[in-house]
Motif scaffolding. Structure first.
Motif, PDB file in Angstrom:
ATOM      1  N   VAL A  31       5.779  -5.606   2.026  1.00 15.65           N
ATOM      2  CA  VAL A  31       7.063  -4.983   2.340  1.00 15.65           C
ATOM      3  C   VAL A  31       7.274  -5.087   3.848  1.00 15.65           C
ATOM      4  O   VAL A  31       6.539  -4.464   4.635  1.00 15.65           O
ATOM      5  CB  VAL A  31       7.124  -3.508   1.902  1.00 15.65           C
ATOM      6  CG1 VAL A  31       8.504  -2.931   2.228  1.00 15.65           C
ATOM      7  CG2 VAL A  31       6.833  -3.368   0.417  1.00 15.65           C
ATOM      8  N   ASN A  82       0.284  -3.688   0.123  1.00 20.88           N
ATOM      9  CA  ASN A  82      -0.286  -2.743  -0.847  1.00 20.88           C
ATOM     10  C   ASN A  82      -0.223  -1.314  -0.328  1.00 20.88           C
ATOM     11  O   ASN A  82      -1.156  -0.515  -0.508  1.00 20.88           O
ATOM     12  CB  ASN A  82      -1.724  -3.143  -1.204  1.00 20.88           C
ATOM     13  CG  ASN A  82      -1.810  -4.543  -1.777  1.00 20.88           C
ATOM     14  OD1 ASN A  82      -0.920  -4.987  -2.488  1.00 20.88           O
ATOM     15  ND2 ASN A  82      -2.880  -5.259  -1.451  1.00 20.88           N
ATOM     16  N   GLY A  83       0.887  -0.998   0.355  1.00 24.52           N
ATOM     17  CA  GLY A  83       1.124   0.348   0.840  1.00 24.52           C
ATOM     18  C   GLY A  83       0.453   0.689   2.152  1.00 24.52           C
ATOM     19  O   GLY A  83       0.618   1.822   2.652  1.00 24.52           O
ATOM     20  N   ILE A  84      -0.270  -0.245   2.756  1.00 28.77           N
ATOM     21  CA  ILE A  84      -0.996   0.001   4.000  1.00 28.77           C
ATOM     22  C   ILE A  84      -0.286  -0.713   5.146  1.00 28.77           C
ATOM     23  O   ILE A  84       0.028  -1.908   5.048  1.00 28.77           O
ATOM     24  CB  ILE A  84      -2.451  -0.488   3.895  1.00 28.77           C
ATOM     25  CG1 ILE A  84      -3.176   0.270   2.779  1.00 28.77           C
ATOM     26  CG2 ILE A  84      -3.184  -0.323   5.224  1.00 28.77           C
ATOM     27  CD1 ILE A  84      -4.531  -0.297   2.450  1.00 28.77           C
ATOM     28  N   LEU A  85      -0.036  -0.002   6.250  1.00 28.84           N
ATOM     29  CA  LEU A  85       0.580  -0.604   7.425  1.00 28.84           C
ATOM     30  C   LEU A  85      -0.410  -1.559   8.085  1.00 28.84           C
ATOM     31  O   LEU A  85      -1.496  -1.141   8.505  1.00 28.84           O
ATOM     32  CB  LEU A  85       0.999   0.484   8.415  1.00 28.84           C
ATOM     33  CG  LEU A  85       1.632  -0.006   9.723  1.00 28.84           C
ATOM     34  CD1 LEU A  85       2.973  -0.689   9.463  1.00 28.84           C
ATOM     35  CD2 LEU A  85       1.802   1.163  10.699  1.00 28.84           C
ATOM     36  N   ASP A  89      -0.890  -9.376  -4.168  1.00 28.02           N
ATOM     37  CA  ASP A  89      -0.637  -8.454  -3.061  1.00 28.02           C
ATOM     38  C   ASP A  89       0.854  -8.150  -2.978  1.00 28.02           C
ATOM     39  O   ASP A  89       1.700  -9.027  -3.240  1.00 28.02           O
ATOM     40  CB  ASP A  89      -1.089  -9.051  -1.724  1.00 28.02           C
ATOM     41  CG  ASP A  89      -2.590  -8.933  -1.505  1.00 28.02           C
ATOM     42  OD1 ASP A  89      -3.246  -8.173  -2.245  1.00 28.02           O
ATOM     43  OD2 ASP A  89      -3.103  -9.599  -0.578  1.00 28.02           O
ATOM     44  N   GLU A  90       1.188  -6.926  -2.588  1.00 30.91           N
ATOM     45  CA  GLU A  90       2.578  -6.488  -2.440  1.00 30.91           C
ATOM     46  C   GLU A  90       2.907  -6.382  -0.954  1.00 30.91           C
ATOM     47  O   GLU A  90       2.302  -5.585  -0.237  1.00 30.91           O
ATOM     48  CB  GLU A  90       2.793  -5.132  -3.114  1.00 30.91           C
ATOM     49  CG  GLU A  90       2.642  -5.155  -4.624  1.00 30.91           C
ATOM     50  CD  GLU A  90       3.948  -5.466  -5.337  1.00 30.91           C
ATOM     51  OE1 GLU A  90       4.945  -5.782  -4.647  1.00 30.91           O
ATOM     52  OE2 GLU A  90       3.972  -5.388  -6.576  1.00 30.91           O
ATOM     53  N   ARG A 107      10.845  -7.553   0.232  1.00 27.25           N
ATOM     54  CA  ARG A 107       9.660  -7.312  -0.577  1.00 27.25           C
ATOM     55  C   ARG A 107       9.238  -8.591  -1.283  1.00 27.25           C
ATOM     56  O   ARG A 107      10.062  -9.345  -1.767  1.00 27.25           O
ATOM     57  CB  ARG A 107       9.929  -6.228  -1.630  1.00 27.25           C
ATOM     58  CG  ARG A 107      10.173  -4.834  -1.044  1.00 27.25           C
ATOM     59  CD  ARG A 107      10.558  -3.838  -2.129  1.00 27.25           C
ATOM     60  NE  ARG A 107      10.635  -2.482  -1.585  1.00 27.25           N
ATOM     61  CZ  ARG A 107       9.642  -1.600  -1.609  1.00 27.25           C
ATOM     62  NH1 ARG A 107       8.497  -1.918  -2.198  1.00 27.25           N
ATOM     63  NH2 ARG A 107       9.793  -0.402  -1.086  1.00 27.25           N
ATOM     64  N   GLU A 122      15.183  -4.673   4.657  1.00 24.80           N
ATOM     65  CA  GLU A 122      13.855  -4.604   4.041  1.00 24.80           C
ATOM     66  C   GLU A 122      13.692  -5.784   3.108  1.00 24.80           C
ATOM     67  O   GLU A 122      14.616  -6.119   2.354  1.00 24.80           O
ATOM     68  CB  GLU A 122      13.699  -3.293   3.267  1.00 24.80           C
ATOM     69  CG  GLU A 122      12.385  -3.185   2.500  1.00 24.80           C
ATOM     70  CD  GLU A 122      12.293  -1.886   1.697  1.00 24.80           C
ATOM     71  OE1 GLU A 122      12.099  -0.814   2.322  1.00 24.80           O
ATOM     72  OE2 GLU A 122      12.458  -1.952   0.454  1.00 24.80           O
ATOM     73  N   HIS A 177       3.901  -3.688   5.599  1.00 24.68           N
ATOM     74  CA  HIS A 177       2.931  -3.013   4.750  1.00 24.68           C
ATOM     75  C   HIS A 177       2.457  -3.975   3.662  1.00 24.68           C
ATOM     76  O   HIS A 177       3.270  -4.715   3.086  1.00 24.68           O
ATOM     77  CB  HIS A 177       3.540  -1.780   4.081  1.00 24.68           C
ATOM     78  CG  HIS A 177       3.819  -0.639   5.013  1.00 24.68           C
ATOM     79  ND1 HIS A 177       4.901  -0.634   5.894  1.00 24.68           N
ATOM     80  CD2 HIS A 177       3.157   0.542   5.207  1.00 24.68           C
ATOM     81  CE1 HIS A 177       4.897   0.498   6.578  1.00 24.68           C
ATOM     82  NE2 HIS A 177       3.865   1.225   6.188  1.00 24.68           N
ATOM     83  N   ARG A 193       5.888 -10.062  -3.981  1.00 26.46           N
ATOM     84  CA  ARG A 193       4.591 -10.013  -4.661  1.00 26.46           C
ATOM     85  C   ARG A 193       4.036 -11.441  -4.622  1.00 26.46           C
ATOM     86  O   ARG A 193       4.736 -12.396  -4.983  1.00 26.46           O
ATOM     87  CB  ARG A 193       4.710  -9.522  -6.095  1.00 26.46           C
ATOM     88  CG  ARG A 193       3.361  -9.522  -6.841  1.00 26.46           C
ATOM     89  CD  ARG A 193       3.515  -9.206  -8.321  1.00 26.46           C
ATOM     90  NE  ARG A 193       3.852  -7.822  -8.515  1.00 26.46           N
ATOM     91  CZ  ARG A 193       2.942  -6.845  -8.643  1.00 26.46           C
ATOM     92  NH1 ARG A 193       1.656  -7.138  -8.586  1.00 26.46           N
ATOM     93  NH2 ARG A 193       3.324  -5.601  -8.833  1.00 26.46           N
TER      94      ARG A 193
END
Length: 203
Positions: free
Chosen positions: A184, A131-134, A181-182, A198, A196, A129, A200
């Protein structure tokens, strides 16, 4: 020498062995040909980092399931990003030249933590993902070459040192990215989250 973390302890890989063009839809999205045999290339230890940085406007991320090798076998699993300078790689491919300038530069193997894994390889699945988007998702079934095939082929011409990493290839969805950009990245065994990572993006 640059280290990764496995089971909360540092390990120093001598190399990162990468499998290219291992997902059919990714091959198609970059307008490449399906290879007649396994594409294998290396990233040096100096490419390893746990920090994701903005490199250039043409640099792509490629999320991958990564395996940590001990005594010639898979001992751990982690999530990694194979960073690629796309314009340089396209030029090198057109000339039939090696890819190191596009694939092996400092900071091009962004690796999260590794955890022990001895479960069924067939159960593996990854997601990325931003910015929260797959943006990327893949399963074992979608790999052209499965992990044990990768190991057999690599061992046919090159030895593994304890702590070496295999990056198993990227599915469709690769793209460029920007500062802040984030990211994950997650790896699952069926529905169980194994690890997992993560990041930035730093400038």
């Amino acid at each position: 020498m640059h280290a990764i973390h496995y089971n909360d302890s540092p390990f120093i890989p001598s190399k990162v062995v990468c499998i290219g063009r291992n997902y059919v839809e990714h091959i198609h999205e970059l307008n490449n040909e399906i290879p007649a045999s396994m594409v294998v290339f290396n990233k040096p230890n100096s490419a390893i980092t746990d920090t994701l940085r903005f490199i250039s406007s043409d640099t792509r991320f490629e999320g991958e399931i990564c395996f940590l090798m001990m005594k010639g076998n898979i001992a751990g699993i982690g999530f990694g990003l194979d960073l690629t300078k796309a314009d340089i790689q396209n030029h090198l491919k057109a000339k039939g030249l090696p890819w190191e300038r596009a694939k092996g530069f400092d900071g091009s193997a962004v690796l999260g933590k590794f955890v022990p894994f001895d479960g069924p390889l067939e159960s593996l699945r990854m997601t990325l993902h931003i910015n929260g988007i797959l943006v990327q998702e893949a399963t074992y079934e979608l790999m052209i070459y499965k992990p044990l095939e990768m190991i057999e082929e690599i061992k046919s011409f090159m030895s593994f040192e304890d702590g070496d990493i295999i990056m198993s290839g990227t599915p469709k969805g690769v793209s460029t990215y920007k500062k802040d950009d984030e990211f994950v990245g997650r790896i699952y065994s069926d529905t169980t989250l194994l690890v997992e990572s993560r990041w930035r993006v730093l400038g």
